[in-house]
Design a protein around this motif. Sequence first.
Motif, PDB file in Angstrom:
ATOM      1  N   MET A  49     100.976  -6.238  83.016  1.00  0.00           N
ATOM      2  CA  MET A  49     101.552  -5.276  83.954  1.00  0.00           C
ATOM      3  C   MET A  49     102.473  -6.000  84.944  1.00  0.00           C
ATOM      4  N   PRO A  50     103.658  -5.447  85.197  1.00  0.00           N
ATOM      5  CA  PRO A  50     104.540  -6.061  86.204  1.00  0.00           C
ATOM      6  C   PRO A  50     103.837  -6.106  87.566  1.00  0.00           C
ATOM      7  N   ASP A  51     104.121  -7.151  88.352  1.00  0.00           N
ATOM      8  CA  ASP A  51     103.468  -7.325  89.655  1.00  0.00           C
ATOM      9  C   ASP A  51     103.662  -6.124  90.566  1.00  0.00           C
ATOM     10  N   SER A  52     104.862  -5.534  90.556  1.00  0.00           N
ATOM     11  CA  SER A  52     105.108  -4.385  91.438  1.00  0.00           C
ATOM     12  C   SER A  52     104.225  -3.196  91.058  1.00  0.00           C
ATOM     13  N   LEU A  53     104.046  -2.971  89.767  1.00  0.00           N
ATOM     14  CA  LEU A  53     103.192  -1.869  89.321  1.00  0.00           C
ATOM     15  C   LEU A  53     101.732  -2.182  89.614  1.00  0.00           C
ATOM     16  N   LEU A  54     101.340  -3.424  89.437  1.00  0.00           N
ATOM     17  CA  LEU A  54      99.967  -3.829  89.743  1.00  0.00           C
ATOM     18  C   LEU A  54      99.674  -3.592  91.221  1.00  0.00           C
ATOM     19  N   GLY A  55     100.635  -3.906  92.089  1.00  0.00           N
ATOM     20  CA  GLY A  55     100.458  -3.659  93.523  1.00  0.00           C
ATOM     21  C   GLY A  55     100.276  -2.183  93.821  1.00  0.00           C
TER      22      GLY A  55
END
Length: 89
Positions: free
Chosen positions: A65-71
């Motif tokens: 998962m991309p970091d921005s989506l994980l956040g």
Amino acid sequence: MSKSSGTYSTSDLSRKSGDIIAEAMSHPVTITQRNKPRLVLLNIEDYRRLRGSADKRAVGTIDTMPDSLLGEFEDAIEAYADSDETVQP
């Protein structure tokens, strides 16, 4: 035993495959086994159209998962947990 709705048994398919295939060129044909639908025969254009409109979402994991989506995901979980704690039974 054939039916007018484009439904045939597996026995029909064995005996009349040419006729059934010809019918499937103009509309989907259902093949039943023991009176239960088991297969659908359809022309290649309809098949490609269905495949083209299929859900294109991919399955992934938290690791991919991309970091921005994980956040965003973590924020949503925290917000849900906070709102759950404020609810009185």
